[in-house]
Every structure is written in C-alpha cells, then in structure tokens.
Design a protein around this motif. Structure first.
Motif, PDB file in Angstrom:
ATOM      1  N   ASN A 192       0.761  -1.166  -0.137  1.00  0.00           N
ATOM      2  CA  ASN A 192      -0.040   0.022   0.052  1.00  0.00           C
ATOM      3  C   ASN A 192       0.811   1.126   0.056  1.00  0.00           C
ATOM      4  OD1 ASN A 192      -1.556   2.070   0.747  1.00  0.00           O
ATOM      5  ND2 ASN A 192      -2.834   1.034   1.872  1.00  0.00           N
ATOM      6  N   PRO A 193       1.027   1.900  -1.013  1.00  0.00           N
ATOM      7  CA  PRO A 193       1.997   3.148  -0.978  1.00  0.00           C
ATOM      8  C   PRO A 193       1.417   4.197  -0.248  1.00  0.00           C
ATOM      9  CG  PRO A 193       0.491   3.065  -3.108  1.00  0.00           C
ATOM     10  CD  PRO A 193       0.503   1.835  -2.386  1.00  0.00           C
ATOM     11  N   LYS A 194       0.187   4.478   0.012  1.00  0.00           N
ATOM     12  CA  LYS A 194      -0.259   5.561   0.710  1.00  0.00           C
ATOM     13  C   LYS A 194       0.206   5.149   2.513  1.00  0.00           C
ATOM     14  CE  LYS A 194      -4.401   6.028   2.432  1.00  0.00           C
ATOM     15  NZ  LYS A 194      -5.898   6.306   2.540  1.00  0.00           N
ATOM     16  N   LEU A 195       0.170   3.975   2.966  1.00  0.00           N
ATOM     17  CA  LEU A 195       0.528   3.460   4.087  1.00  0.00           C
ATOM     18  C   LEU A 195       1.897   3.532   4.082  1.00  0.00           C
ATOM     19  CD1 LEU A 195      -0.609   2.291   6.784  1.00  0.00           C
ATOM     20  CD2 LEU A 195      -0.085  -0.098   5.770  1.00  0.00           C
ATOM     21  N   ASN A 196       2.833   3.098   3.172  1.00  0.00           N
ATOM     22  CA  ASN A 196       4.132   3.331   3.247  1.00  0.00           C
ATOM     23  C   ASN A 196       4.404   4.847   3.349  1.00  0.00           C
ATOM     24  OD1 ASN A 196       4.398   0.656   2.740  1.00  0.00           O
ATOM     25  ND2 ASN A 196       4.834   0.944   0.331  1.00  0.00           N
ATOM     26  N   ASN A 197       4.016   5.761   2.760  1.00  0.00           N
ATOM     27  CA  ASN A 197       4.147   7.055   2.879  1.00  0.00           C
ATOM     28  C   ASN A 197       3.672   7.562   4.464  1.00  0.00           C
ATOM     29  OD1 ASN A 197       5.057   9.666   2.213  1.00  0.00           O
ATOM     30  ND2 ASN A 197       3.053  10.083   0.990  1.00  0.00           N
ATOM     31  N   CYS A 198       2.749   7.041   4.953  1.00  0.00           N
ATOM     32  CA  CYS A 198       2.359   7.548   6.190  1.00  0.00           C
ATOM     33  C   CYS A 198       3.182   7.087   7.297  1.00  0.00           C
ATOM     34  CB  CYS A 198       0.786   7.003   6.556  1.00  0.00           C
ATOM     35  SG  CYS A 198      -0.372   7.915   5.765  1.00  0.00           S
ATOM     36  N   ALA A 199       3.745   5.961   7.169  1.00  0.00           N
ATOM     37  CA  ALA A 199       4.446   5.180   8.407  1.00  0.00           C
ATOM     38  C   ALA A 199       5.486   6.000   9.156  1.00  0.00           C
ATOM     39  CB  ALA A 199       5.033   4.006   7.853  1.00  0.00           C
ATOM     40  N   LYS A 200       6.212   6.969   8.323  1.00  0.00           N
ATOM     41  CA  LYS A 200       7.244   7.678   8.960  1.00  0.00           C
ATOM     42  C   LYS A 200       6.606   8.559   9.858  1.00  0.00           C
ATOM     43  CE  LYS A 200       7.789   9.971   4.459  1.00  0.00           C
ATOM     44  NZ  LYS A 200       6.966   9.133   3.761  1.00  0.00           N
ATOM     45  N   GLY A 201       5.532   9.272   9.647  1.00  0.00           N
ATOM     46  CA  GLY A 201       4.729  10.313  10.303  1.00  0.00           C
ATOM     47  C   GLY A 201       4.266   9.486  11.423  1.00  0.00           C
ATOM     48  N   TRP A 202       3.894   8.341  11.272  1.00  0.00           N
ATOM     49  CA  TRP A 202       3.306   7.911  12.825  1.00  0.00           C
ATOM     50  C   TRP A 202       4.360   7.483  13.776  1.00  0.00           C
ATOM     51  CZ3 TRP A 202      -1.524   5.957  14.386  1.00  0.00           C
ATOM     52  CH2 TRP A 202      -1.510   4.945  15.336  1.00  0.00           C
ATOM     53  N   HIS A 203       5.301   7.146  12.970  1.00  0.00           N
ATOM     54  CA  HIS A 203       6.629   6.847  14.222  1.00  0.00           C
ATOM     55  C   HIS A 203       6.939   8.062  14.670  1.00  0.00           C
ATOM     56  CE1 HIS A 203       6.440   2.561  12.904  1.00  0.00           C
ATOM     57  NE2 HIS A 203       6.830   2.894  11.510  1.00  0.00           N
TER      58      HIS A 203
END
Length: 381
Positions: A111-122
């Motif tokens: 999921n490209p959107k999830l990959n993009n979001c992950a760094k923000g979540w962390h």
C-alpha cells in the motif's frame, strides 16, 4: 411471477430502510464527551503526492483547525514531488505551529499510501493520531468532530468523504457514488453495529494500535481501512463514525476518472470482504426494476400498467435518496437525478469487472489484490 415481485419489493424496502437508518444516524449530534472536554494533544499525519486541484485549499485548512494543541506531519515519498515546495511555503507562513515535513519512502507493504504515512506515525509526539488523506477539506472543527465521536469501545473513529464542489456531470456522478450511496450504507452499517473503517480520515489512540502491531499491521490487507476494520473487530472494539462527514472537494471529473476510482475500490472490497461484496450486485435501481419488469410481463400487464409500475419503483428508489441529500444539506443540483441513474447503470458493470482481475492501479502504482502476492510496482514515474 410472485417470487420476482416479492424479491423486487424486498430490495426496495431494504433500500428505503438504509436511507431511514442513515438519516437517523446522521441526525444525531455529537455531544462533547470527557475526551473532547479534556482536549488532548493530537498529531495529524497527512500523506501527499503531487499537486491536486484543491491542494492549496486543503493544505491551508490544516493550518487553521480550532484545537488548542496539534502538530501537522506532512509525508511525501519523493523529494522531486512539486507538493514539497507547496508545503514549505505554508510552513514559512505558520512558523509558530509545530509542522514537520518528512520525505522518503519505506516500502514495507503493498500500500503506497500506508508506506508514505508510516514515517509520520513513528515520529508523532502525541497519543492521539489522525491519518488524513491529502484531499480532505478540514473544517475548523475537524479534530473536534473526530474526538467527540470517540466512545469507550471505539477502536478507530472515521469519517466517510462527502463529495462537494463538483464541476461537470461526471463530478456529479462521483457525488452520487460518495454521498447518498457509499456514505449512506456506511452510516447504516455503523448504526446496525457493523461499522467499517474509511481511510480518508482515521483517528487512532496510538497506544492501542501500537499494542496490536502498530501501523505495520494496517499493511495486512491491500487496503489499510479493511485491515483497520479487521484489527479493531479482532480486539473486541468497534469502528465509529462522526455524525457530520468531512468534505472532499471534487472539481472536474471525467468518466474515465470516475470509473477508475470506483472500479479500484470495488475490487479492493471484493478482495478484502468478499462475503459482504457479493450481495452488492443487488443494490441500486437496476435489479428491482428488472424484476418488476419481469413480473409485469408474466402477469401480462398492459403497457400503461407496466409504465406505472416502473415509475413507482423508480420513485421509491430515487425520491427518498434525493430527500436525504436535501435534508442533510449535501450537494443537490438539477444534475443529481440523472447522476443517480447513471451511477446505478454503472454499478452492475463495476461489480462484474471487479471479478475479472487481481490488480488495481493507484497513482501510478500497480497493486495485486491476491493475498498470496503482496506486490507493488511503479508503472509511472
């Protein structure tokens, strides 16, 4: 043919019931709860890719939310993306607010959107985190709506997208899909105790998700909202919705764009919740109208009686749907009825198409929906 008539009647009743339930659910105003009175600090993670028709407006709105303490975390996969300069310009205008721009791509899922979001979540500093799509038009009370909808048994709070600002007929068709069809069924399902997540806006309690696999767990399905729904239900919690959906401005749309989006979402639903997707072939006006026609022919009704019967079925399908849009203040124009009819003609074709392949394309990324082949490859640069 009594059976055809009975099935057609049942379809119309189900359609009307979903509208009534959705209307009652949408009429419920969210009262301030203990959490909203406490006004906890919130992290808002927004994945971006490219400049969209309303990018300046949606980014600007994120800086003007009526909440005492929140941080904005913008995530972009590529340094060469023109949206980077757009965000930096807004950051210069709002230097007093904590704003972070993260650039880079960690491909841990399909999921490209999830990959993009992950760094923000962390790197999010706060326990309450909102994952918000780039085309969400946040009202000043955006955070308050999500926080106020949180209940003791909530696992995630979401908002369906409300299509607004359509330009042209096909954008009206997109509104017909988003508003009185998809949002209506989502609110009806939640009211019936079977709420499901929508990835446009998701409020998470970070310790809860981290204790259940973290953001990586949302990569268990090709669609993060499907994974969120399954995760929340497995934990014995529920998906809850805001009482006032959040806008998604549409602008101009073409038939190709409408088909691409709706077909992609249909194939994702088919792959992630097949048991609920199969009956979708029965929704819309086409099945009951066809059955009504079959019953009329078998009962040997004359032409005038056939026309009256079909008009009665069509009226029962469309008048309440138009009323729902009008009563809730959703976009209504002279094009809405033709748009609803066009949507219903497209629905069976999309349903059939969804079974004829295993891939979807999202912003240049080709993804397979086969569980055993969790793949992603770039098809455009």
């Amino acid at each position: 043919m009594p059976i055809a008539a009975a099935i057609a009647s049942a379809m119309v009743v189900f359609h009307l019931l979903s509208i009534v339930i959705a209307y009652l659910r949408l009429s419920r105003t969210e009262e301030h709860n203990a959490l909203s009175r406490e006004k906890p600090s919130v992290s808002v993670v927004i994945p971006l890719r490219g400049i969209e028709a309303f990018s300046s407006l949606t980014i600007d709105r994120a800086f003007h939310l009526d909440w005492p303490n929140y941080e904005l975390i913008f995530c972009v996969a590529d340094y060469g993306d023109p949206v980077v300069a757009e965000v930096k310009a807004f950051m210069l205008e709002h230097q007093k607010r904590r704003v972070v721009l993260l650039v880079g791509d960690d491909k841990f899922s399909a999921n490209p959107k999830l990959n993009n979001c992950a760094k923000g979540w962390h790197i999010a500093q706060h326990e309450w985190v909102i994952l918000a799509d780039s085309n969400v038009l946040m009202a000043p009370d955006y955070i308050s709506r999500l926080i106020s909808a949180w209940q003791p048994l909530s696992g995630v709070v979401c908002s369906p997208p409300l299509g607004t600002r359509p330009r042209g007929f096909w954008a009206e068709v997109e509104c017909a899909f988003l508003n009185t069809y998809q949002a209506r069924y989502q609110y009806a399902a939640e009211a019936a105790g079977a709420g499901f997540a929508q990835g446009k806006s998701m409020l998470w309690y970070k310790p809860f998700l981290d204790a259940n696999g973290g953001i990586d767990a949302l990569g268990a399905e090709i669609a993060e909202d499907a994974a969120a729904t399954k995760l929340v239900r497995a934990a014995g919690r529920s998906v809850h919705l805001v009482s006032q959906p959040v806008e998604q401005p549409l602008g101009q749309r073409s038939l190709k764009e409408v088909w691409s989006r709706q077909a992609r979402w249909a194939r994702l639903r088919r792959a992630t919740f097949p048991q609920f997707y199969v009956p979708e072939v029965l929704v819309g006006s086409v099945p009951p109208l066809c059955l009504a026609m079959a019953a009329a022919v078998l009962f040997d009704l004359n032409a005038i009686s056939c026309v009256i019967l079909l008009l009665a079925v069509a009226s029962a399908m469309y008048v309440p749907e138009l009323a729902l849009a009008r009563l809730k203040g959703w976009p209504v124009s002279r094009y809405l009825l033709p748009a609803l009819i066009t949507r219903d003609l497209i629905l069976p074709m999309i349903w059939l198409w969804s079974w004829m392949g295993h891939s979807v394309s999202w912003r240049g990324n080709l993804m397979t929906v086969k569980p055993s082949q969790n793949l992603l490859k770039t098809t455009e640069t």
